[in-house]
Scaffold this active site. Structure first.
Site, PDB file in Angstrom:
ATOM      1  N   HIS A  78       0.828  -1.211   0.000  1.00 32.02           N
ATOM      2  CA  HIS A  78       0.000   0.000   0.000  1.00 32.02           C
ATOM      3  C   HIS A  78       0.864   1.263   0.000  1.00 32.02           C
ATOM      4  CE1 HIS A  78      -3.844  -2.077   0.303  1.00 32.02           C
ATOM      5  NE2 HIS A  78      -3.220  -2.932   1.099  1.00 32.02           N
ATOM      6  N   GLY A  91      -3.470 -12.685  -4.251  1.00 31.55           N
ATOM      7  CA  GLY A  91      -2.483 -11.666  -3.911  1.00 31.55           C
ATOM      8  C   GLY A  91      -1.109 -11.940  -4.492  1.00 31.55           C
ATOM      9  N   LEU A  92      -0.990 -12.905  -5.411  1.00 30.41           N
ATOM     10  CA  LEU A  92       0.305 -13.148  -6.064  1.00 30.41           C
ATOM     11  C   LEU A  92       0.310 -12.556  -7.472  1.00 30.41           C
ATOM     12  CD1 LEU A  92       1.097 -16.766  -4.814  1.00 30.41           C
ATOM     13  CD2 LEU A  92       1.624 -14.555  -3.762  1.00 30.41           C
ATOM     14  N   SER A  93      -0.690 -11.725  -7.716  1.00 33.46           N
ATOM     15  CA  SER A  93      -0.744 -10.914  -8.917  1.00 33.46           C
ATOM     16  C   SER A  93      -0.877 -11.698 -10.212  1.00 33.46           C
ATOM     17  CB  SER A  93       0.485 -10.016  -8.980  1.00 33.46           C
ATOM     18  OG  SER A  93       0.110  -8.871  -9.661  1.00 33.46           O
ATOM     19  N   SER A  94      -1.802 -12.638 -10.200  1.00 34.77           N
ATOM     20  CA  SER A  94      -2.085 -13.339 -11.453  1.00 34.77           C
ATOM     21  C   SER A  94      -2.625 -12.358 -12.481  1.00 34.77           C
ATOM     22  CB  SER A  94      -3.077 -14.478 -11.222  1.00 34.77           C
ATOM     23  OG  SER A  94      -4.365 -13.994 -10.930  1.00 34.77           O
ATOM     24  N   GLU A 152      -6.327  -2.327 -15.209  1.00 29.39           N
ATOM     25  CA  GLU A 152      -6.902  -2.469 -13.862  1.00 29.39           C
ATOM     26  C   GLU A 152      -7.799  -1.268 -13.548  1.00 29.39           C
ATOM     27  OE1 GLU A 152      -6.264  -5.060 -11.607  1.00 29.39           O
ATOM     28  OE2 GLU A 152      -4.541  -6.059 -12.540  1.00 29.39           O
ATOM     29  N   TYR A 182      -9.772  -1.843  -1.029  1.00 30.30           N
ATOM     30  CA  TYR A 182      -8.580  -1.270  -1.645  1.00 30.30           C
ATOM     31  C   TYR A 182      -8.859   0.151  -2.135  1.00 30.30           C
ATOM     32  CZ  TYR A 182      -4.317  -1.297  -4.444  1.00 30.30           C
ATOM     33  OH  TYR A 182      -3.087  -1.016  -4.969  1.00 30.30           O
ATOM     34  N   ASP A 238       2.763   1.767  -3.043  1.00 31.50           N
ATOM     35  CA  ASP A 238       2.993   2.092  -4.467  1.00 31.50           C
ATOM     36  C   ASP A 238       2.095   3.220  -4.955  1.00 31.50           C
ATOM     37  OD1 ASP A 238       0.733   0.394  -4.446  1.00 31.50           O
ATOM     38  OD2 ASP A 238       1.300  -0.666  -6.280  1.00 31.50           O
ATOM     39  N   ASP A 259       2.765  -4.317  -9.074  1.00 30.43           N
ATOM     40  CA  ASP A 259       2.625  -5.644  -9.663  1.00 30.43           C
ATOM     41  C   ASP A 259       3.239  -5.712 -11.062  1.00 30.43           C
ATOM     42  OD1 ASP A 259       1.198  -5.901  -7.378  1.00 30.43           O
ATOM     43  OD2 ASP A 259      -0.745  -6.291  -8.322  1.00 30.43           O
TER      44      ASP A 259
END
Ligand code: ADP
Ligand code: MG
Length: 384
Positions: free
Chosen positions: A34, A123-126, A159, A220, A36, A171
């Site tokens: 949080h 949360g692994l940014s797929s 996004e 978010y 970036d 990410d």
């Protein structure tokens, strides 16, 4: 699926071999969450899990995509992409294609076969892995190049404009610049990147808490608004502030009366997390994994108490991890509100610690966590 079987499947699907194979990793953020979108710093690494895409240009102008993880296909003319009208996973693919077109890139019709070894929505940014992979695949088919920072920004717009998550650049930058065996210090304002080797005496373990990130996008976006509101109030004292990155601990201490209690906590997280991220990078450079672990623990407390972006079950998982023999540090990672935990553990204790944490978590909560070896893998690229 490995590259060999992906190529076979592609051939069976289209009657032709793929022209391009793209590897696009997922990422785990070791510290600096949080920060970036507040122009701050983050310290991620790319994983050996990620998205694999086989692609070939077509003679017509159709974009035909097959996502093996969903076993669903999308078949659409490039002249009618309308990404926001499509099912969720399709929006990412069409979104990238539509933004490339809007930026003047002439992309060909194509067949894209997409597979992934990443847990999705954990949360692994797929999502960034998918976006960056599709960008590179389409640009390679179009015989065009784009620098990785521009590509990261374009995928971030997917996004923002198409998915509706106002995420920062962490990410996409991590996916685009990751290096095997290394963590990356990202400056999310200047987009400068420095790398540091991961400690040899410690291992990273990623544990998916199995807590669904239900609040993820709404929580978010709410945090982003809270940060923006706090920044506006602080700009009344110092109009030169451009982002919460520019707020010093001293300024926060003297001016926090201008902020609501919630805003004070949010800003305190961002200011302290930036400092911890620097300190962690320094700890990597001196090989001080103990200190790195302590900073991870502090970061979790800050995300839990000040940023309130953790989740009850994730806090239980982190607590179990932190008490486990050999563990140097543990914290929630990524956008939060559920999802994955990242653990730093002494190399010799890694296997036993991993098993213990998963078992203890099941006993305490009834949730079945999945643990992954967090080896730092290669960044985005084409495979031959
Ligand atoms: P995260 O980025 O943390 O994994 P997100 O909610 O941001 O979680 O993105 C996950 C979404 O991205 C999935 O629900 C899906 O729509 C899309 N996605 C990611 N990888 C794939 C894939 N291999 N195939 C199809 N869709 C994917
Ligand atoms: Mg995502």
């Amino acid at each position: 699926m490995d590259t060999y079987h992906l190529q076979m499947t592609f051939h069976a699907w289209t009657n032709a071999a793929p022209e391009v194979l793209v590897w696009s990793p997922g990422r785990v953020n070791l510290i600096g969450d949080h920060t970036d979108y507040n122009d701050g710093w983050a310290l991620p690494m790319t994983l050996e899990m990620g998205t694999l895409i086989a692609a070939r240009a077509r003679a017509d102008d159709v974009l035909h995509t097959w996502a093996l993880r969903m076993n669903e296909q999308d078949n659409v003319p490039l002249t009618a992409l309308q990404p926001t009208a499509a099912p969720m996973w399709v929006r990412y693919v069409r979104g990238v294609a539509a933004l490339l077109q809007a930026e003047g890139y002439r992309i060909p019709g194509a067949n894209l076969l997409i597979d992934s070894t990443l847990p999705l929505r954990s949360g692994l940014s797929s999502s960034a892995s998918l976006e960056m992979g599709v960008s590179l695949a389409l640009l390679t088919l179009a015989r065009q190049t784009m620098d990785r920072r521009t590509m990261a920004r374009l995928c971030q717009r997917v996004e923002h404009e198409i998915i509706g998550v106002r995420s920062g650049l962490l990410d996409q930058l991590a996916v685009g610049f990751g290096e095997a065996g290394h963590a990356l210090l990202l400056d999310c304002r200047t987009l400068e990147i420095q790398i540091a080797p991961l400690p040899e005496n410690a291992r990273i373990v990623v544990i998916d808490s199995a807590v669904p990130r239900t609040l993820a996008s709404s929580g978010y976006n709410q945090r982003r608004s809270e940060c923006a509101a706090a920044l506006q109030k602080l700009q009344q004292v110092d109009p030169t502030l451009q982002a919460l990155r520019d707020v010093s601990p001293e300024l926060l201490a003297t001016e926090q009366g201008r902020l609501s209690a919630v805003e004070q906590r949010r800003v305190r997280h961002v200011v302290s997390e930036n400092a911890r991220t620097f300190a962690s990078y320094a700890a990597l450079q001196t090989g001080d994994s103990k200190h790195f672990g302590a900073l991870m623990n502090e970061s979790h407390a800050s995300l839990r108490d000040d940023y309130e972006s953790s989740a009850v079950m994730v806090d239980v998982l982190v607590d179990i991890a932190q008490r486990t023999t050999g563990v140097l540090g543990a914290r929630i990672t990524g956008g939060g509100f559920g999802g994955c935990v990242v653990v730093l553990v002494e190399a010799a204790a890694a296997a036993s610690a991993q098993t213990h944490i998963v078992e203890q978590y099941a006993t305490s909560t009834g949730y079945r966590a999945t643990a992954y070896q967090g080896t730092a893998g290669a960044g985005l690229g084409t495979l031959s």
